[in-house]
Enzyme design. Structure first.
Site, PDB file in Angstrom:
ATOM      1  CG  HIS A   1       2.832   1.242  18.136  1.00 54.55           C
ATOM      2  ND1 HIS A   1       1.817   0.323  18.224  1.00 54.55           N
ATOM      3  CD2 HIS A   1       2.592   1.924  16.985  1.00 54.55           C
ATOM      4  CE1 HIS A   1       0.996   0.440  17.191  1.00 54.55           C
ATOM      5  NE2 HIS A   1       1.447   1.411  16.421  1.00 54.55           N
TER       6      HIS A   1
ATOM      7  N   GLY B   1       3.767  -3.011  10.931  1.00 56.72           N
ATOM      8  CA  GLY B   1       2.319  -3.141  10.776  1.00 56.72           C
ATOM      9  C   GLY B   1       1.654  -3.171  12.141  1.00 56.72           C
ATOM     10  NE  ARG B   2      -2.795  -1.530  14.449  1.00 57.59           N
ATOM     11  CZ  ARG B   2      -2.353  -0.288  14.212  1.00 57.59           C
ATOM     12  NH1 ARG B   2      -1.059  -0.023  14.204  1.00 57.59           N
ATOM     13  NH2 ARG B   2      -3.224   0.693  14.013  1.00 57.59           N
TER      14      ARG B   2
ATOM     15  CB  SER C   1      -0.631  -7.017  -2.278  1.00 60.57           C
ATOM     16  OG  SER C   1      -0.663  -7.078  -3.676  1.00 60.57           O
ATOM     17  NE  ARG C   2      -6.318  -7.405   0.179  1.00 55.83           N
ATOM     18  CZ  ARG C   2      -7.070  -6.387   0.603  1.00 55.83           C
ATOM     19  NH1 ARG C   2      -8.257  -6.617   1.108  1.00 55.83           N
ATOM     20  NH2 ARG C   2      -6.638  -5.138   0.532  1.00 55.83           N
TER      21      ARG C   2
ATOM     22  CD  GLU D   1       2.127  -2.313  20.216  1.00 56.51           C
ATOM     23  OE1 GLU D   1       1.508  -1.250  20.363  1.00 56.51           O
ATOM     24  OE2 GLU D   1       2.563  -2.683  19.118  1.00 56.51           O
TER      25      GLU D   1
ATOM     26  N   GLY E   1       0.848  -1.192   0.000  1.00 51.92           N
ATOM     27  CA  GLY E   1       0.000   0.000   0.000  1.00 51.92           C
ATOM     28  C   GLY E   1       0.875   1.231   0.000  1.00 51.92           C
TER      29      GLY E   1
ATOM     30  CB  ILE F   1       3.232   2.207   4.757  1.00 49.97           C
ATOM     31  CG1 ILE F   1       2.488   3.311   5.501  1.00 49.97           C
ATOM     32  CG2 ILE F   1       4.492   1.782   5.504  1.00 49.97           C
ATOM     33  CD1 ILE F   1       1.896   2.880   6.844  1.00 49.97           C
TER      34      ILE F   1
END
Lengths: 330, 330
Positions: free
Chosen positions: B294, B246-247, B189-190, B276, B168, B170
């Site tokens: 983060h 990301g996460r 990616s998808r 976190e 995307g 980023i």
């Protein structure tokens, strides 16, 4: 691999290189009679006198930058057979080029073997200082995150005006990388570079006054010793950041430490220091300083490139072919 | 600047944002009646019920990503007047998009405000892991340099195959930056992206098998939870490095820590973690791991950009104009 059978014994090469690098040593010893100063344990003058007295005295020397003996008039007097000095670093501040030129001793260096690695390290330290990566690292490792309140903000790379001192091979690679981050590149060098679109400054002071970040990427010589002095630091100002991947003595370290202590500049990323391996202890408690131990050239890839490049220069010298990365012609 | 004189009282806005940011708060309060959940000290349901009972109940909410309440069916049930949720982060994993869509609640996010900063941080962490910047930092600060023997070599950026999960905004900015270092860019990616020349992989496992470095730059949703799992880590292999901006839950953290402990991957740069602010304590002693709290979005510039962007979205919503960074249309 066995060496090809030869009539004559292999030529002698003086080696001044303290760090162990088995593959480098093996590659040299496979081809040459290596006279290893640090392994000999002898005082320098005795070592050189012994080499000079050999029936086939050494015509070439391999000298590491930084920590080894200085190749000066006394050195060259003691090794009159020398016709070629190869520096395993890009910097040749440990070699008296004037004395070598006067005696017709050729000098070559590592050329661009390290340039990309040094540029990468410079950019890494700049991101680290601006974005507080090492400081955040210490914060997380200390276990403080769960109890945190506010964490200090970093500063964005994009739009930063980066003044590069010395737009040689390394400086140019730093500029290319920082352009991809949206930085604005300025530079100082002795002369304006022709096909370069970055804004040129003929004075380091003026460059500092217009820049958010100063990157020291020049060689060390009498003109660039303390090229970043008290006045330049003052011109850079309290929001300014200094990155040094050149030589420690390019910066007046006493003044730099003082400015950092007094908040007259915002931070620094330092891979080199004036009295390595000594680092001013005041820096150890500063969160806005990133320090590494002169490792900007330290990758396994550049080490093997250097080995190949050193051999290639020595082979060229001994076979009378042009040296690959000449600093001084003979 | 004074607000223009208005007949009606300013509209109410729910605020779920724990961190202090005086300028952000002031900008909101200058324009809206801010109902601040964390300042209220009330339980969530009481807070929402109180807001819903107001004569002019709030139609908009500003919700920080990560640490705040989840905007789910129960939340939306308790705040039936809500028509717009603005996420101050790019991620919207704290917002139940399906429930919002079903109720006609619009959702917008921070858009690309943070993208460059996150990309910069990702690249900084990658250089740091490859070139051992934070490890060298600890070495120097501990005073070990003068007594050093050999120092471990880093690894070169140039030529590294970097597999980006999620190309995307980023991910694309990371790719652009790493191209300047001579990295080879692959991506998953998808769907394959059309005007992109980087090599596409339709499987994360295959991407990992062909890459030296994996960079996690995707959103977190049910398809991307543990997208880096044991198999992917194994495919990346013992010389591989993982960067996550990301996460935390994009990676199976238990498996990642195990692989690092057992030397089945070479290193990691982690700005996010599964629980976190808890960080697995095993990581604290690892020199090949770089951890930050983060902070990939944490610059003063992006903070002020976010403030402007939040106000612009709220103004658009309250004046019936199109939202700037729509995630879900109403």
């Amino acid at each position: 691999m066995a060496s090809p059978a030869v009539e004559e014994p292999p030529p002698a090469v003086l080696l001044f290189r303290r760090r162990l690098d088995a593959a480098f040593d093996a590659a040299l010893r496979q081809r040459y009679r290596v006279l290893d100063f640090f392994a000999s344990g002898e005082p320098l003058q005795d070592f050189l006198a012994g080499a000079a007295a050999l029936p086939d005295p050494p015509r070439a020397a391999v000298v590491v930058g930084g920590f080894a003996a200085r190749v000066d008039a006394a050195f060259l007097d003691a090794a009159p057979s020398l016709a070629f000095v190869f520096s395993t670093g890009a910097g040749v501040d440990h070699i008296d080029l004037r004395e070598c030129a006067r005696r017709g001793v050729a000098v070559a260096n590592s050329g661009t073997v390290y340039s990309a690695d040094v540029a990468d390290h410079a950019v890494g330290m700049l991101i680290d200082v601006l974005r507080r990566v090492s400081a955040a690292e210490r914060f997380v490792r200390s276990g403080l995150w769960p109890a945190q309140g506010e964490y200090p903000l970093g500063s964005k790379l994009g739009g930063k005006r980066v003044g590069i001192i010395g737009l040689g091979n390394i400086g140019s690679l730093i500029a290319k990388r920082l352009e991809a981050f949206g930085c604005v590149i300025y530079y100082y060098s002795r002369k304006q570079k022709d096909p370069v679109s970055y804004k040129y400054f003929s004075s380091v002071h003026d460059l500092a006054a217009e820049s958010d970040v100063l990157v020291v990427a020049c060689a060390l010589n009498k003109d660039t010793r303390h090229i970043v002095n008290k006045d330049v630091i003052e011109a850079l100002g309290k929001d300014g950041i200094i990155i040094n991947i050149g030589r420690g003595a390019n910066i007046d370290e006493v003044e730099l430490v003082r400015a950092l202590k007094e908040g007259r500049i915002a931070g620094a990323g330092l891979d080199v220091f004036e009295n390595e391996p000594k680092v001013p202890a005041e820096l150890f408690s500063m969160d806005n300083v990133v320090m590494t131990n002169h490792v900007a050239v330290f990758t396994s890839e550049s080490r093997s490139d250097l080995r190949d490049h050193t051999i290639a220069n020595l082979e060229a010298f001994f076979s009378g072919k042009p040296l690959l990365t000449l600093v001084l012609p003979w």
